[in-house]
Design a protein around this motif. Sequence first.
Motif, mmCIF file in Angstrom:
data_model
loop_
_atom_site.group_PDB
_atom_site.id
_atom_site.type_symbol
_atom_site.label_atom_id
_atom_site.label_comp_id
_atom_site.label_asym_id
_atom_site.label_seq_id
_atom_site.Cartn_x
_atom_site.Cartn_y
_atom_site.Cartn_z
ATOM 1 N N ARG A 52 -6.668 1.419 10.399
ATOM 2 C CA ARG A 52 -7.524 0.192 10.740
ATOM 3 C C ARG A 52 -7.017 -0.571 12.165
ATOM 4 O O ARG A 52 -8.062 -0.824 12.950
ATOM 5 N N VAL A 53 -5.804 -1.103 12.149
ATOM 6 C CA VAL A 53 -5.230 -1.437 13.540
ATOM 7 C C VAL A 53 -5.705 -0.651 14.688
ATOM 8 O O VAL A 53 -6.379 -1.032 15.727
ATOM 9 N N LEU A 54 -5.391 0.742 14.526
ATOM 10 C CA LEU A 54 -5.576 1.491 15.757
ATOM 11 C C LEU A 54 -6.992 1.551 15.962
ATOM 12 O O LEU A 54 -7.558 1.771 17.068
ATOM 13 N N SER A 55 -7.824 1.733 15.006
ATOM 14 C CA SER A 55 -9.341 1.825 15.013
ATOM 15 C C SER A 55 -10.025 0.500 15.811
ATOM 16 O O SER A 55 -10.741 0.669 16.821
ATOM 17 N N VAL A 56 -9.372 -0.497 15.477
ATOM 18 C CA VAL A 56 -9.713 -1.883 16.042
ATOM 19 C C VAL A 56 -9.510 -1.881 17.594
ATOM 20 O O VAL A 56 -10.209 -2.465 18.499
ATOM 21 N N CYS A 57 -8.437 -1.550 17.903
ATOM 22 C CA CYS A 57 -7.848 -1.377 19.341
ATOM 23 C C CYS A 57 -8.410 -0.296 20.052
ATOM 24 O O CYS A 57 -7.825 0.287 21.279
ATOM 25 N N GLY A 58 -9.014 0.903 19.245
ATOM 26 C CA GLY A 58 -9.281 2.053 20.139
ATOM 27 C C GLY A 58 -8.310 2.945 20.721
ATOM 28 O O GLY A 58 -8.366 3.409 21.570
ATOM 29 N N ARG A 59 -7.379 3.088 19.712
ATOM 30 C CA ARG A 59 -6.171 3.915 19.974
ATOM 31 C C ARG A 59 -5.888 4.861 18.839
ATOM 32 O O ARG A 59 -4.764 4.967 18.241
ATOM 33 N N ASN A 60 -7.045 5.648 18.500
ATOM 34 C CA ASN A 60 -6.923 6.375 17.395
ATOM 35 C C ASN A 60 -6.246 7.821 17.832
ATOM 36 O O ASN A 60 -5.772 8.684 16.834
ATOM 37 N N GLU A 61 -5.605 7.984 19.092
ATOM 38 C CA GLU A 61 -4.781 9.253 19.310
ATOM 39 C C GLU A 61 -3.477 8.939 18.829
ATOM 40 O O GLU A 61 -3.059 10.143 18.898
ATOM 41 N N ILE A 62 -3.176 7.737 18.411
ATOM 42 C CA ILE A 62 -1.905 7.606 18.087
ATOM 43 C C ILE A 62 -1.546 8.093 16.525
ATOM 44 O O ILE A 62 -2.247 7.570 15.752
ATOM 45 N N PRO A 63 -0.640 9.024 16.470
ATOM 46 C CA PRO A 63 -0.473 9.513 14.969
ATOM 47 C C PRO A 63 0.168 8.688 14.081
ATOM 48 O O PRO A 63 0.994 7.856 14.525
ATOM 49 N N VAL A 64 -0.457 8.783 12.999
ATOM 50 C CA VAL A 64 0.045 7.899 11.905
ATOM 51 C C VAL A 64 0.767 8.882 10.794
ATOM 52 O O VAL A 64 0.075 10.034 10.238
ATOM 53 N N PHE A 65 2.079 8.454 10.023
ATOM 54 C CA PHE A 65 2.778 9.472 9.145
ATOM 55 C C PHE A 65 3.028 8.570 8.041
ATOM 56 O O PHE A 65 3.605 7.485 8.141
ATOM 57 N N ARG A 66 2.706 8.968 6.849
ATOM 58 C CA ARG A 66 3.119 8.583 5.490
ATOM 59 C C ARG A 66 4.479 8.910 5.184
ATOM 60 O O ARG A 66 5.048 9.860 5.320
ATOM 61 N N GLY A 67 5.418 8.077 4.761
ATOM 62 C CA GLY A 67 6.672 7.912 4.440
ATOM 63 C C GLY A 67 7.071 7.644 3.002
ATOM 64 O O GLY A 67 6.300 7.656 2.129
ATOM 65 N N LEU A 68 8.284 6.956 2.857
ATOM 66 C CA LEU A 68 8.714 6.774 1.385
ATOM 67 C C LEU A 68 7.881 5.630 0.648
ATOM 68 O O LEU A 68 7.372 4.647 1.408
ATOM 69 N N ALA A 69 7.610 5.848 -0.476
ATOM 70 C CA ALA A 69 6.869 5.065 -1.282
ATOM 71 C C ALA A 69 7.605 4.055 -2.260
ATOM 72 O O ALA A 69 7.026 3.190 -3.042
ATOM 73 N N GLY A 70 9.067 4.095 -2.091
ATOM 74 C CA GLY A 70 9.941 3.169 -2.837
ATOM 75 C C GLY A 70 11.062 3.374 -2.280
ATOM 76 O O GLY A 70 11.502 4.245 -1.466
ATOM 77 N N PRO A 71 12.082 2.437 -2.895
ATOM 78 C CA PRO A 71 13.397 2.479 -2.489
ATOM 79 C C PRO A 71 14.340 3.380 -2.764
ATOM 80 O O PRO A 71 14.107 4.255 -3.746
ATOM 81 N N LEU A 72 15.351 3.641 -2.071
ATOM 82 C CA LEU A 72 16.592 4.620 -2.430
ATOM 83 C C LEU A 72 16.963 4.329 -3.736
ATOM 84 O O LEU A 72 17.312 5.467 -4.717
ATOM 85 N N VAL A 73 17.199 3.164 -4.473
ATOM 86 C CA VAL A 73 17.356 2.900 -5.908
ATOM 87 C C VAL A 73 16.642 1.781 -6.406
ATOM 88 O O VAL A 73 16.200 1.035 -5.827
ATOM 89 N N GLY A 74 16.017 2.309 -7.723
ATOM 90 C CA GLY A 74 15.287 1.253 -8.556
ATOM 91 C C GLY A 74 13.897 1.314 -8.037
ATOM 92 O O GLY A 74 13.256 2.317 -7.276
ATOM 93 N N ALA A 75 12.780 0.545 -8.695
ATOM 94 C CA ALA A 75 11.641 0.819 -8.518
ATOM 95 C C ALA A 75 11.261 -0.213 -7.484
ATOM 96 O O ALA A 75 11.756 -1.248 -7.196
ATOM 97 N N PHE A 76 9.796 0.112 -7.023
ATOM 98 C CA PHE A 76 9.158 -0.774 -5.924
ATOM 99 C C PHE A 76 8.422 -1.867 -6.787
ATOM 100 O O PHE A 76 7.428 -1.530 -7.431
ATOM 101 N N ASN A 77 8.583 -3.090 -6.446
ATOM 102 C CA ASN A 77 7.931 -4.248 -7.074
ATOM 103 C C ASN A 77 7.287 -4.915 -5.758
ATOM 104 O O ASN A 77 7.949 -5.877 -5.363
ATOM 105 N N THR A 78 6.113 -4.907 -5.779
ATOM 106 C CA THR A 78 5.519 -5.464 -4.322
ATOM 107 C C THR A 78 5.081 -7.004 -4.898
ATOM 108 O O THR A 78 4.902 -7.459 -5.890
ATOM 109 N N LEU A 79 5.248 -7.757 -3.561
ATOM 110 C CA LEU A 79 4.910 -9.062 -4.084
ATOM 111 C C LEU A 79 3.537 -9.357 -3.451
ATOM 112 O O LEU A 79 3.194 -9.305 -2.013
ATOM 113 N N LYS A 80 2.420 -9.422 -4.161
ATOM 114 C CA LYS A 80 1.122 -9.282 -3.757
ATOM 115 C C LYS A 80 0.494 -10.571 -3.410
ATOM 116 O O LYS A 80 -0.714 -10.988 -3.087
ATOM 117 N N ASP A 81 1.263 -11.789 -3.419
ATOM 118 C CA ASP A 81 0.826 -13.204 -2.940
ATOM 119 C C ASP A 81 0.896 -13.567 -1.852
ATOM 120 O O ASP A 81 0.700 -14.679 -1.467
#
Length: 324
Positions: A52-81
Amino acid sequence: MAQKLLLIDTDCGIDDAQAIMLALSQPQVKVLGITCCFGNTTVDHVCHNVVRVLSVCGRNEIPVFRGLAGPLVGAFNTLKDHFGSDGLGDVLDAKDPVGWEERVQKEHAVAAMVRLVSENPGQVSLVALGPLTNLAIAIRLDPTFPQKLKDLFIMGGNMEGKGNVSVCGEFNFVMDPESAYVVLEEYTCPTHIATWEFTCRNKLSWDFFEKLVAQEHNAARFMKTITSKCWAFSREFGVNKRDVLFGQGFVPYDAYAVAACIDPSVVTESVECAVRVEVQGTMGRGMMALDHTNVLKKTHKVLVMKTCDLTKFGELLMASLRLP
């Protein structure tokens, strides 16, 4: 002027979006890629947000890569507030931009990180704006990875034991203390850290924020939209940790690290010392301790930012929202 090569690792929330746009606004900066990890929201939301950010800025040539979905130890508990469940204030069309998934590269973020730095040894500044999980895995994949970096800029941790999600812990480090520990023990490249206390002590006024988002440019309109219903950008916070400790004001957390990377003169004072991340206990887990008296006997020292030239920083922020 030689181009400055940047690789940005992010858990793209609203402040990350501001920081990314700051990097994109500088003509002497080339962003080689943006790697994504969990943090402010899920890693899939983060990827979507970066597109979204790259699209708004007209910089779609910059590659985006998906990485880790959680920490090394334990579960990921997001703060949604804080920045909403999607990380950008829950005000955007879930399909925007259409086909965003196709913009995310097939190559894993950690593999891309190692490859891009190896292709440009000694030239890439890595800016880490979220939990440090991708960076911790990168050094396990390639133990020589830190030696190939020009330098490392981190937004995270604390310098006085003041926490924002726990008694003594800052969000990015608390989300994955083990990764923060690995990075600050094993990355021996020049390392600069913008702690939570540093950002809060160098806050800007809400009047400045109003002028920032009132600019007649796509990036400014985007920022005004994503902050419009987010409590973290409301003058009616009520009493919260930051206000009690540091007073009220606009704090674009991640932008400080990017600004320091782009223009070192933005940081007017730093503390040079060894640091270590606490991974035990309940109140101290995720806290970054500064070793002022050399008890740890570590040879590698980092630069912990202390004061900031707010005039220069403000000018960089203003320029960041004049895109495209």
